[in-house]
Scaffold this motif. Structure first.
Motif, PDB file in Angstrom:
ATOM      1  N   TRP A  66      30.201  75.276 124.342  1.00  0.00           N
ATOM      2  CA  TRP A  66      31.055  76.116 124.655  1.00  0.00           C
ATOM      3  C   TRP A  66      29.138  77.136 124.838  1.00  0.00           C
ATOM      4  CZ3 TRP A  66      30.697  81.336 123.959  1.00  0.00           C
ATOM      5  CH2 TRP A  66      31.626  82.416 124.351  1.00  0.00           C
ATOM      6  N   SER A  67      28.539  77.731 125.479  1.00  0.00           N
ATOM      7  CA  SER A  67      27.218  78.253 125.312  1.00  0.00           C
ATOM      8  C   SER A  67      27.570  80.168 125.598  1.00  0.00           C
ATOM      9  CB  SER A  67      26.940  78.103 126.900  1.00  0.00           C
ATOM     10  OG  SER A  67      25.723  78.287 126.713  1.00  0.00           O
ATOM     11  N   ASP A  68      27.489  80.211 124.400  1.00  0.00           N
ATOM     12  CA  ASP A  68      26.480  81.668 124.065  1.00  0.00           C
ATOM     13  C   ASP A  68      25.535  82.245 124.728  1.00  0.00           C
ATOM     14  OD1 ASP A  68      28.655  82.310 122.191  1.00  0.00           O
ATOM     15  OD2 ASP A  68      27.732  81.630 120.682  1.00  0.00           O
ATOM     16  N   PHE A  69      24.706  80.951 125.427  1.00  0.00           N
ATOM     17  CA  PHE A  69      22.801  81.359 125.931  1.00  0.00           C
ATOM     18  C   PHE A  69      23.185  81.208 126.994  1.00  0.00           C
ATOM     19  CE2 PHE A  69      22.774  80.116 121.634  1.00  0.00           C
ATOM     20  CZ  PHE A  69      22.111  80.950 121.169  1.00  0.00           C
ATOM     21  N   VAL A  70      22.553  81.916 128.398  1.00  0.00           N
ATOM     22  CA  VAL A  70      22.377  82.095 129.596  1.00  0.00           C
ATOM     23  C   VAL A  70      20.935  80.848 129.621  1.00  0.00           C
ATOM     24  CG1 VAL A  70      21.498  83.226 131.581  1.00  0.00           C
ATOM     25  CG2 VAL A  70      23.543  84.246 129.726  1.00  0.00           C
ATOM     26  N   THR A  71      20.898  79.885 130.381  1.00  0.00           N
ATOM     27  CA  THR A  71      19.841  79.447 130.747  1.00  0.00           C
ATOM     28  C   THR A  71      19.338  79.458 131.889  1.00  0.00           C
ATOM     29  OG1 THR A  71      21.033  77.485 128.956  1.00  0.00           O
ATOM     30  CG2 THR A  71      19.019  76.822 130.190  1.00  0.00           C
ATOM     31  N   ILE A  72      18.094  79.769 131.776  1.00  0.00           N
ATOM     32  CA  ILE A  72      16.999  80.056 133.710  1.00  0.00           C
ATOM     33  C   ILE A  72      15.727  78.711 134.074  1.00  0.00           C
ATOM     34  CG2 ILE A  72      15.652  81.064 134.431  1.00  0.00           C
ATOM     35  CD1 ILE A  72      17.132  83.847 132.876  1.00  0.00           C
ATOM     36  N   VAL A  73      15.741  77.850 134.486  1.00  0.00           N
ATOM     37  CA  VAL A  73      15.017  76.616 134.510  1.00  0.00           C
ATOM     38  C   VAL A  73      13.188  77.653 134.723  1.00  0.00           C
ATOM     39  CG1 VAL A  73      14.101  75.047 135.629  1.00  0.00           C
ATOM     40  CG2 VAL A  73      16.807  75.331 135.357  1.00  0.00           C
ATOM     41  N   CYS A  74      12.591  77.351 134.194  1.00  0.00           N
ATOM     42  CA  CYS A  74      10.800  77.709 134.011  1.00  0.00           C
ATOM     43  C   CYS A  74       9.781  76.664 134.700  1.00  0.00           C
ATOM     44  CB  CYS A  74      11.035  78.381 132.723  1.00  0.00           C
ATOM     45  SG  CYS A  74      11.162  78.824 131.624  1.00  0.00           S
ATOM     46  N   GLU A  75      10.268  75.503 134.035  1.00  0.00           N
ATOM     47  CA  GLU A  75       9.618  73.772 134.926  1.00  0.00           C
ATOM     48  C   GLU A  75      10.447  73.090 135.604  1.00  0.00           C
ATOM     49  OE1 GLU A  75       6.472  73.690 135.274  1.00  0.00           O
ATOM     50  OE2 GLU A  75       5.176  74.896 135.353  1.00  0.00           O
ATOM     51  N   GLY A  76      10.222  72.437 136.373  1.00  0.00           N
ATOM     52  CA  GLY A  76      10.891  70.827 136.205  1.00  0.00           C
ATOM     53  C   GLY A  76      12.164  71.142 137.364  1.00  0.00           C
ATOM     54  N   TRP A  77      12.440  69.657 137.928  1.00  0.00           N
ATOM     55  CA  TRP A  77      13.999  69.974 138.754  1.00  0.00           C
ATOM     56  C   TRP A  77      15.179  69.027 137.797  1.00  0.00           C
ATOM     57  CZ3 TRP A  77      13.431  67.985 144.261  1.00  0.00           C
ATOM     58  CH2 TRP A  77      12.254  68.326 144.329  1.00  0.00           C
ATOM     59  N   ALA A  78      16.294  69.978 137.924  1.00  0.00           N
ATOM     60  CA  ALA A  78      17.189  69.283 136.760  1.00  0.00           C
ATOM     61  C   ALA A  78      18.529  69.105 138.073  1.00  0.00           C
ATOM     62  CB  ALA A  78      18.007  70.598 135.774  1.00  0.00           C
ATOM     63  N   ALA A  79      19.353  69.352 137.393  1.00  0.00           N
ATOM     64  CA  ALA A  79      20.908  69.051 138.402  1.00  0.00           C
ATOM     65  C   ALA A  79      22.260  69.125 137.696  1.00  0.00           C
ATOM     66  CB  ALA A  79      20.738  67.683 138.975  1.00  0.00           C
ATOM     67  N   SER A  80      22.702  70.409 138.268  1.00  0.00           N
ATOM     68  CA  SER A  80      24.290  70.732 138.037  1.00  0.00           C
ATOM     69  C   SER A  80      25.407  69.852 138.514  1.00  0.00           C
ATOM     70  CB  SER A  80      24.089  71.698 138.551  1.00  0.00           C
ATOM     71  OG  SER A  80      25.240  72.219 137.623  1.00  0.00           O
ATOM     72  N   SER A  81      25.961  69.412 137.704  1.00  0.00           N
ATOM     73  CA  SER A  81      27.044  68.111 138.963  1.00  0.00           C
ATOM     74  C   SER A  81      28.156  68.697 137.354  1.00  0.00           C
ATOM     75  CB  SER A  81      26.901  66.884 138.636  1.00  0.00           C
ATOM     76  OG  SER A  81      26.765  66.237 137.367  1.00  0.00           O
ATOM     77  N   ILE A  82      29.051  68.044 138.427  1.00  0.00           N
ATOM     78  CA  ILE A  82      30.905  68.178 137.846  1.00  0.00           C
ATOM     79  C   ILE A  82      30.747  66.206 137.249  1.00  0.00           C
ATOM     80  CG2 ILE A  82      33.449  68.541 137.718  1.00  0.00           C
ATOM     81  CD1 ILE A  82      32.864  70.488 139.402  1.00  0.00           C
ATOM     82  N   ALA A  83      31.334  65.694 136.677  1.00  0.00           N
ATOM     83  CA  ALA A  83      31.775  64.319 137.247  1.00  0.00           C
ATOM     84  C   ALA A  83      32.898  64.154 136.523  1.00  0.00           C
ATOM     85  CB  ALA A  83      31.070  64.079 135.961  1.00  0.00           C
ATOM     86  N   LEU A  84      33.790  62.337 136.866  1.00  0.00           N
ATOM     87  CA  LEU A  84      34.525  62.356 136.050  1.00  0.00           C
ATOM     88  C   LEU A  84      35.158  61.191 135.666  1.00  0.00           C
ATOM     89  CD1 LEU A  84      36.766  63.790 138.630  1.00  0.00           C
ATOM     90  CD2 LEU A  84      36.344  62.122 139.936  1.00  0.00           C
ATOM     91  N   PRO A  85      35.932  61.272 134.631  1.00  0.00           N
ATOM     92  CA  PRO A  85      35.715  60.010 133.611  1.00  0.00           C
ATOM     93  C   PRO A  85      35.523  58.964 134.040  1.00  0.00           C
ATOM     94  CG  PRO A  85      38.011  60.586 133.874  1.00  0.00           C
ATOM     95  CD  PRO A  85      37.158  61.826 134.490  1.00  0.00           C
ATOM     96  N   ASP A  86      35.963  58.081 134.906  1.00  0.00           N
ATOM     97  CA  ASP A  86      35.573  57.044 135.571  1.00  0.00           C
ATOM     98  C   ASP A  86      33.684  56.727 136.345  1.00  0.00           C
ATOM     99  OD1 ASP A  86      35.360  58.523 138.166  1.00  0.00           O
ATOM    100  OD2 ASP A  86      37.138  57.461 138.600  1.00  0.00           O
TER     101      ASP A  86
END
Lengths: 249, 249
Positions: A66-86
């Motif tokens: 649970w995040s009280d923060f808003v995040t912004i990428v400054c440097e580098g690459w990231a991936a946002s994903s949804i995962a299934l338990p399997d």
DNA sequence: CGGGCAATTGAAATACATCAAGGCGTGTGG
DNA sequence: CCACACGCCTTGATGTATTTCAATTGCCCG
């Protein structure tokens, strides 16, 4: 470029003004607003942010957090994903410098998402409550955010179109072109060459394929002389043909 | 239920208060705000809307249309999709009574989408500018909208997960369950039976499959005694097993 | 030098698409 | 009222894109 100077954005609180992507997205707007409120002598030290650094392959935000923060990428690459338990997962956005992590969205956090660093990543966190207060006072900032939402929704739907209706070749060619465009807008292309730190698994999870198949399609594209992937970077030789393969838009 | 009384919402401007789905989504909030502003003697006849009726299979909003209006479905089923010039298309949401057509979104229209009536549809259009003005004055209404956006984004990403990573059986079982939930929330389930006006083509375009394959999976589900599809309606016999087939969430 | 991830490649399996034929319901015109 | 066409669904046979499995290589790092 990222690797050459990973600390480019620095670690102090308002070093964004030196950042290559400063003008790109929200950062610029936010910081200008800070300047504005300073001039008005109100909320002088209003919007604080904390810079974090994360090594590659490490999570940035966890699914349940649970995040009280808003995040912004400054440097580098990231991936946002949804995962299934399997273990199956779908990457729905590759985050680049200047991108807001939408699952930590400015108005509401969205649960169930995981954000993972692909390269080493520097990011910045704003307190949501502060950002929110700022937004309400400033209609243009607000417009910018709602515009971001609409665009994100459109992109999500277009991803669905790709996954549901396009062939592997179309998806992969399209994926490469999309990255090239994103990086170009950020001034992160060197001619026709760009950083390409993604593992096959990343591409597979972004295109809904298996790493093995991604490899096969990629070598085809390379043998056809359209691109060359080497040393974690990619060069596009025949953008026209690549677009043709990516299919209609 | 829809067929029994297609004119249930009526055609007058503020007949929503009689609508079964009045409390469901934005309509209630908007109309209450109207009432509020009336009490305050300001902007008395503020928010007008025009009701339209469209027969099944007809477009409601076209891909290229620039819309000054926000559309809300009052009656019937519609599908919002993106199409490729070669005819392939992906349905990303089935719109039910009370749903806001997000591509005509309250803040920004989103281009490239097509909304098509599945059954006969009654919808209502608000002028965006008026709605926008209303929203800014009323934080709770605003919260509701941003919440809608976040949810829509999450749903889009979950659709991508399904299309990219789930099997045909999982997708179809999940699709049926999702509809059942949506209808249940609207009080549109009769026990375990619900309206099911979708053609195979709709289901195929929503799940990224071909109509032929959808048919095969559906008959499997029916032969297994999990559901029965007949006369444009569907009955769920074994919700537990259907959930198992739909896979992890 | 060895061990462990990542990528490549080929062979086999499979999930889904495509093709094709038939049936059923519905509207339409003679 | 019948004949007929048309759209939609079903079902089987065949085709193919993609997955799965497995073996091999290269590479990074201790």
């Amino acid at each position: 470029m990222l690797d050459q100077d990973p600390a480019f954005c620095g670690v102090e609180v308002d070093s964004c003004s030196g950042c290559l992507n400063y003008e790109f997205n929200l950062c610029a707007a936010v910081n200008k607003k800070i300047a504005l409120t300073r001039n008005l002598e109100e909320n002088a030290s209003g919007l604080q942010s904390i810079v974090h650094t994360v090594p590659s392959r490490r999570p940035i935000c966890h699914a349940k957090e649970w995040s009280d923060f808003v995040t912004i990428v400054c440097e580098g690459w990231a991936a946002s994903s949804i995962a299934l338990p399997d273990g199956r997962r779908q990457i729905h956005s590759i985050l680049l410098p200047g991108d807001v992590v939408l699952s930590t969205g400015p108005f509401n956090p969205v649960f169930g998402h995981t954000v993972e660093a692909i390269t080493d990543v520097v990011y910045r966190r704003y307190k949501r409550s502060e950002l929110e207060a700022l937004i309400f006072g400033h209609p243009d900032l607000f417009k910018r955010l709602t515009g971001m939402w609409s665009e994100a929704w459109l992109q999500a739907n277009q991803l669905a179109l790709s996954l549901g209706r396009r062939t592997a070749h179309e998806r992969i060619a399209g994926f490469i072109l999309m990255l090239a465009n994103s990086l170009a807008r950020r001034g992160m292309m060197l001619g026709d060459t760009m950083e390409f730190p993604l593992r096959l698994k990343h591409i597979a999870d972004a295109t809904g394929l298996t790493p093995v198949h991604v490899s096969k399609v990629q070598t085809e594209l390379q043998r056809a002389g359209l691109v060359k992937i080497k040393d974690r970077s990619i060069t596009i030789f025949d953008r026209e043909e690549l677009r043709r393969i990516a299919g209609p838009h």
